[in-house]
Design a protein around this motif. Structure first.
Motif, PDB file in Angstrom:
ATOM      1  N   SER A 608      29.004  35.505  35.832  1.00  0.00           N
ATOM      2  CA  SER A 608      29.798  36.736  35.832  1.00  0.00           C
ATOM      3  C   SER A 608      31.239  36.406  36.176  1.00  0.00           C
ATOM      4  O   SER A 608      31.517  35.440  36.905  1.00  0.00           O
ATOM      5  CB  SER A 608      29.232  37.747  36.833  1.00  0.00           C
ATOM      6  OG  SER A 608      29.253  37.217  38.143  1.00  0.00           O
ATOM      7  N   TRP A 609      32.172  37.198  35.653  1.00  0.00           N
ATOM      8  CA  TRP A 609      33.587  36.991  35.926  1.00  0.00           C
ATOM      9  C   TRP A 609      34.314  38.330  35.782  1.00  0.00           C
ATOM     10  O   TRP A 609      33.805  39.290  35.201  1.00  0.00           O
ATOM     11  CB  TRP A 609      34.192  35.942  34.988  1.00  0.00           C
ATOM     12  CG  TRP A 609      33.841  36.110  33.538  1.00  0.00           C
ATOM     13  CD1 TRP A 609      32.792  35.551  32.869  1.00  0.00           C
ATOM     14  CD2 TRP A 609      34.549  36.904  32.565  1.00  0.00           C
ATOM     15  NE1 TRP A 609      32.776  35.941  31.554  1.00  0.00           N
ATOM     16  CE2 TRP A 609      33.843  36.764  31.337  1.00  0.00           C
ATOM     17  CE3 TRP A 609      35.677  37.711  32.615  1.00  0.00           C
ATOM     18  CZ2 TRP A 609      34.265  37.407  30.176  1.00  0.00           C
ATOM     19  CZ3 TRP A 609      36.094  38.357  31.456  1.00  0.00           C
ATOM     20  CH2 TRP A 609      35.392  38.186  30.261  1.00  0.00           C
ATOM     21  N   LEU A 610      35.512  38.380  36.325  1.00  0.00           N
ATOM     22  CA  LEU A 610      36.270  39.626  36.372  1.00  0.00           C
ATOM     23  C   LEU A 610      37.756  39.337  36.232  1.00  0.00           C
ATOM     24  O   LEU A 610      38.285  38.419  36.876  1.00  0.00           O
ATOM     25  CB  LEU A 610      36.021  40.346  37.701  1.00  0.00           C
ATOM     26  CG  LEU A 610      36.931  41.540  38.033  1.00  0.00           C
ATOM     27  CD1 LEU A 610      36.663  42.699  37.076  1.00  0.00           C
ATOM     28  CD2 LEU A 610      36.727  41.982  39.487  1.00  0.00           C
ATOM     29  N   LEU A 611      38.421  40.095  35.378  1.00  0.00           N
ATOM     30  CA  LEU A 611      39.882  40.082  35.274  1.00  0.00           C
ATOM     31  C   LEU A 611      40.369  41.464  35.679  1.00  0.00           C
ATOM     32  O   LEU A 611      39.977  42.466  35.064  1.00  0.00           O
ATOM     33  CB  LEU A 611      40.337  39.757  33.847  1.00  0.00           C
ATOM     34  CG  LEU A 611      41.856  39.803  33.618  1.00  0.00           C
ATOM     35  CD1 LEU A 611      42.547  38.658  34.337  1.00  0.00           C
ATOM     36  CD2 LEU A 611      42.183  39.774  32.118  1.00  0.00           C
ATOM     37  N   LYS A 612      41.228  41.531  36.688  1.00  0.00           N
ATOM     38  CA  LYS A 612      41.657  42.826  37.231  1.00  0.00           C
ATOM     39  C   LYS A 612      43.163  42.821  37.463  1.00  0.00           C
ATOM     40  O   LYS A 612      43.727  41.849  37.970  1.00  0.00           O
ATOM     41  CB  LYS A 612      40.931  43.100  38.554  1.00  0.00           C
ATOM     42  CG  LYS A 612      41.188  44.491  39.143  1.00  0.00           C
ATOM     43  CD  LYS A 612      40.381  44.700  40.404  1.00  0.00           C
ATOM     44  CE  LYS A 612      40.616  46.080  41.004  1.00  0.00           C
ATOM     45  NZ  LYS A 612      40.154  47.149  40.104  1.00  0.00           N
ATOM     46  N   LYS A 613      43.790  43.925  37.077  1.00  0.00           N
ATOM     47  CA  LYS A 613      45.215  44.081  37.316  1.00  0.00           C
ATOM     48  C   LYS A 613      45.444  44.470  38.773  1.00  0.00           C
ATOM     49  O   LYS A 613      44.876  45.439  39.274  1.00  0.00           O
ATOM     50  CB  LYS A 613      45.803  45.149  36.389  1.00  0.00           C
ATOM     51  CG  LYS A 613      47.312  45.285  36.496  1.00  0.00           C
ATOM     52  CD  LYS A 613      47.844  46.323  35.520  1.00  0.00           C
ATOM     53  CE  LYS A 613      49.363  46.429  35.610  1.00  0.00           C
ATOM     54  NZ  LYS A 613      49.900  47.461  34.699  1.00  0.00           N
ATOM     55  N   MET A 614      46.314  43.693  39.439  1.00  0.00           N
ATOM     56  CA  MET A 614      46.577  43.923  40.857  1.00  0.00           C
ATOM     57  C   MET A 614      47.872  44.695  41.070  1.00  0.00           C
ATOM     58  O   MET A 614      48.040  45.386  42.082  1.00  0.00           O
ATOM     59  CB  MET A 614      46.647  42.589  41.605  1.00  0.00           C
ATOM     60  CG  MET A 614      45.438  41.683  41.385  1.00  0.00           C
ATOM     61  SD  MET A 614      43.879  42.461  41.848  1.00  0.00           S
ATOM     62  CE  MET A 614      44.105  42.613  43.614  1.00  0.00           C
ATOM     63  N   ARG A 615      48.799  44.551  40.141  1.00  0.00           N
ATOM     64  CA  ARG A 615      50.106  45.218  40.301  1.00  0.00           C
ATOM     65  C   ARG A 615      50.755  45.473  38.951  1.00  0.00           C
ATOM     66  O   ARG A 615      50.698  44.634  38.067  1.00  0.00           O
ATOM     67  CB  ARG A 615      51.043  44.342  41.141  1.00  0.00           C
ATOM     68  CG  ARG A 615      52.354  45.024  41.512  1.00  0.00           C
ATOM     69  CD  ARG A 615      53.289  44.089  42.253  1.00  0.00           C
ATOM     70  NE  ARG A 615      53.798  43.040  41.366  1.00  0.00           N
ATOM     71  CZ  ARG A 615      54.456  41.972  41.793  1.00  0.00           C
ATOM     72  NH1 ARG A 615      54.628  41.762  43.081  1.00  0.00           N
ATOM     73  NH2 ARG A 615      54.911  41.071  40.931  1.00  0.00           N
TER      74      ARG A 615
END
Length: 615
Positions: A608-615
């Motif tokens: 599993s993996w995740l790409l998330k916008k932080m700012r």
């Protein structure tokens, strides 16, 4: 005497195309009911009605039938004096060329995908040119660039000189790339469309020589167009023959014959949803350009174009738009590079087609999801079959992801440009699974990559499920908000490892989060013993700054627009390696890739993996 073609035509009736009605049925969702009349989209319904041989009177049907049997025009009209070879109209070229390449031609160089090659050193005969140069030189696609590189008076002598050298080097047909059907079709069509450039010089001998070459090439193509190397090459040949029938004097019989052949070839060119069978966006562009150029030939003689041309353009444009990112450029699929927004926009404008991108191209194989500024492209189809593959790539279950004008995850691309600035020795590697953002097992390709752009055994079945998750969705796969969920699996590793690769992608509706899970599932009831090496690769777009987290499982990505994103691995550490990305000019741009490596049991595993916008 010409030998009979593969498509005999009955003079007394119109033959229906082999394509069945099912070829143009489109279901919007995997959960939709079985196809029925209500599920046919308006564009597909139009295609069903229009893809039939042109309606002709009895006399014209007889002329077409006689010509298809090999009878020359002089035999069909025995009392008519044969006309001299001459062009009866001037075609207005609808496609803009590359001014930089045109200026390079005037300076004595071919400019192909960023690489300059002296015209004087070019081998105009024999199989000694890299594939991109073969298509440019033998297909005379450089005429469009030369026309854009200056005034006609400045370019005519250059065109005459190159045409004369080519004709001297290729005085008769032979089994070399110069006489591949695709190259011959493009060559004849470009000679006709750009006739003012190659026939406006002061040397009458050169002008007569070119006219003779046009006539002889059309006669050769009459006999051999059915032997094309693939369907798109055959379409190029038929387009050239129709153009010759329209523009060259005394061409009615050829036009009637070629129009019927073109209609049949167009009906077999695309998948159910309008994507060409090679699954290549570059071939999609080529098909559109061929039809636009042929339509200009009809306009030159003030004749209504075949309705199938407009229908096919309406089918071809939406799948092409599906592979555009937020910057308007093309995704790197099946050997393509990131063709620039200017070229794509100009081409779409010329077609006159106004439509939206195709979201769910089940048959062409590309899934597209948009959310906010985010664009997700997912290869959820098997590779093209060998007879249709051009620069075929083992890219099944790879994806690209962009946000605004920034491409975050990409594929290397560029195999179709190898031989320019991208070295030819890299071509086979760029077509491999490892050059795409997906999973590999023990460094094996999911589909065997052969030479000359062909593919071998591997992925033959891909299952796809697409659904929309509601904002209040629950469960392990829910992102906690509205999202698009696409799940696909392929059998490319079943034969060697007994494992199915399944990938789940979930894109949040605001575009701020992309979740992924890659699973290796045993194909049988019992998994095999031992371990295998698994690598997940996430090739990065250019100009992204990286910073690793302290635990080694996270990477912070700083994009050009100032936003910060975090990529997290669910179980294994992430390493950063060098990579390559091909831009729209065919130039190799040095980038990096995120790599997750692990030894896992042959009984299966999940990542599993995740790409998330932080700012």
């Amino acid at each position: 005497m010409r030998s009979p073609p593969a498509l005999p035509l009955d003079p007394t009736k119109e033959e229906p195309l082999a394509s069945s009605q099912d070829r143009y049925l489109q279901i919007d969702d995997a959960s939709a009911p079985s196809a029925n009349a209500a599920s046919v989209e308006p564009g597909r319904a139009l295609a069903l009605a229009d893809f039939a041989p042109p309606s002709l009177g009895a006399g014209d049907r007889l002329i077409r039938f006689a010509y298809s049997l090999g009878l020359p025009a002089s035999a069909i009209h025995p009392f008519r004096k044969r006309a001299k070879t001459q062009l009866t109209a001037t075609v207005s070229n609808p496609l803009p060329g590359d001014p930089a390449a045109g200026k390079a031609l005037r300076a004595g160089h071919f400019l192909v995908h960023g690489f300059k090659s002296p015209i004087a050193d070019t081998a105009f005969s024999g199989p000694r040119l890299p594939p991109p140069f073969e298509r440019m030189v033998h297909g005379f696609r450089w005429l469009r660039d030369l026309e854009s590189g200056g005034q006609r008076s400045q370019c005519t002598q250059v065109a005459e000189r190159i045409v004369s050298v080519w004709l001297t080097a290729n005085q008769k047909p032979d089994p070399t790339p110069a006489w591949d059907i695709g190259n011959v079709g493009h060559r004849l069509l470009n000679w006709i469309v750009h006739a003012p450039l190659v026939l406006s010089g002061q040397d009458r001998a050169v002008r007569n020589r070119v006219l003779h070459a046009i006539d002889e090439t059309a006669r050769w193509l009459d006999r051999h167009v059915g032997k094309a190397e693939d369907q798109l090459a055959e379409v190029a040949g038929w387009c050239a023959l129709v153009a010759a029938g329209l523009i060259v004097a005394d061409g009615k019989a050829r036009r009637l014959f070629a129009e019927a052949g073109l209609v049949r070839a167009l009906g077999e060119l695309v998948s159910d949803d309008g994507g060409v069978l090679s699954r290549s966006p570059l071939c999609q562009i080529e098909a559109i350009e061929l039809l636009v150029s042929l339509r200009a030939c009809y306009e030159a003689v003030r004749t209504e174009p075949l309705p199938q041309i407009g229908t096919m353009l309406n089918l071809l444009v939406p799948p092409l738009l599906a592979l555009l990112h937020g910057d308007g450029g093309l995704g790197n699929w099946q050997g393509a590079g990131a063709v620039e927004v200017e070229r794509i926009e100009a081409l779409i404008k010329i077609t006159g087609v106004r439509t939206r991108p195709l979201r769910d191209a089940r048959q062409w194989g590309y899934q597209r999801a948009t959310a906010g500024k985010a664009v997700l492209q997912f290869d959820a189809g098997p590779p093209p079959v060998a007879r249709h593959a051009r620069d075929g790539c083992a890219s099944t279950l790879a994806f690209e992801f962009s946000h605004g004008h920034d491409r975050i995850f990409v594929n290397c691309g560029g195999a179709a440009f190898a031989g320019g600035l991208i070295p030819l020795r890299l071509e086979q590697g760029l077509r491999g699974t490892g050059a795409h953002s997906t999973l590999t097992i023990d460094d094996f390709n999911s589909t065997a990559v052969l030479i000359n752009g062909r593919l071998g055994s591997g992925v033959s079945e891909v299952e796809v499920d697409r659904r929309t998750l509601s904002a209040d969705g629950t469960g392990p796969n829910s992102p906690g908000g509205g999202a698009t969920r696409i799940e696909a699996s392929h059998n490319g590793y079943v034969g060697r490892f007994g494992l199915v690769h399944r990938r789940i992608l979930i894109l949040r509706d605001d575009g701020s989060e992309l979740r992924g899970e890659d699973l290796l599932v045993p194909a049988g009831r019992k998994g095999k013993r031992g371990t295998i090496g698994v690598v997940l690769r996430f090739h990065l777009g250019p100009h992204i700054e990286l910073a690793a987290s302290s635990d080694g499982k996270g990477i912070t990505l700083a994009l050009m627009d100032g936003s910060l994103w975090q990529f997290r691995s669910g179980r294994d550490a992430i390493t950063i390696e060098e990579s390559l990305w091909a831009d729209g000019q065919g130039r190799p741009i040095g980038t990096r890739q995120l790599v997750i490596s692990a030894k896992v049991p042959r009984s299966g595993e999940s990542f599993s993996w995740l790409l998330k916008k932080m700012r």
